[in-house]
Write an enzyme that holds these catalytic residues in place. Sequence first.
Site, PDB file in Angstrom:
ATOM      1  CG  HIS A   1      54.285 123.173  11.103  1.00  0.00           C
ATOM      2  ND1 HIS A   1      55.131 124.077  10.497  1.00  0.00           N
ATOM      3  CD2 HIS A   1      54.960 122.001  11.139  1.00  0.00           C
ATOM      4  CE1 HIS A   1      56.273 123.473  10.186  1.00  0.00           C
ATOM      5  NE2 HIS A   1      56.190 122.211  10.563  1.00  0.00           N
ATOM      6  CB  SER A   2      50.415 119.718   8.785  1.00  0.00           C
ATOM      7  OG  SER A   2      49.040 119.983   8.952  1.00  0.00           O
TER       8      SER A   2
END
Length: 107
Positions: free
Chosen positions: A81-82
């Site tokens: 996600h990051s």
Amino acid sequence: MNDNQDLNWEQTLFNIILHAGNARSKALAAAEKAEEGSYEEAEALLIEAETEQVEAHKVNAKIIQMEAGGGQVPFSVLLIHSMDLLVLSWAEIDHTRQMISLLKRVS
């Protein structure tokens, strides 16, 4: 990894998410200002977006250096996600810069 290391790792990833998310939000706000014809405000917001992006990139670079140095980078949904948000915010900044340029030419 122990609990303390897990927490530090999660904090590291959340730093990327925080700064990349801020960068994306600022870029979107810049696009809205440009659509209104407020180009100076749009440019100022884009500078803020780029500043946030630099902070996210610094954290990302540390992760890359860690792995390049033989360290283990724990795979997780949070990591993905990051990284996804980091790339998305770069694209949003680039898109907004192009949009501002185009809007200035046609107005």
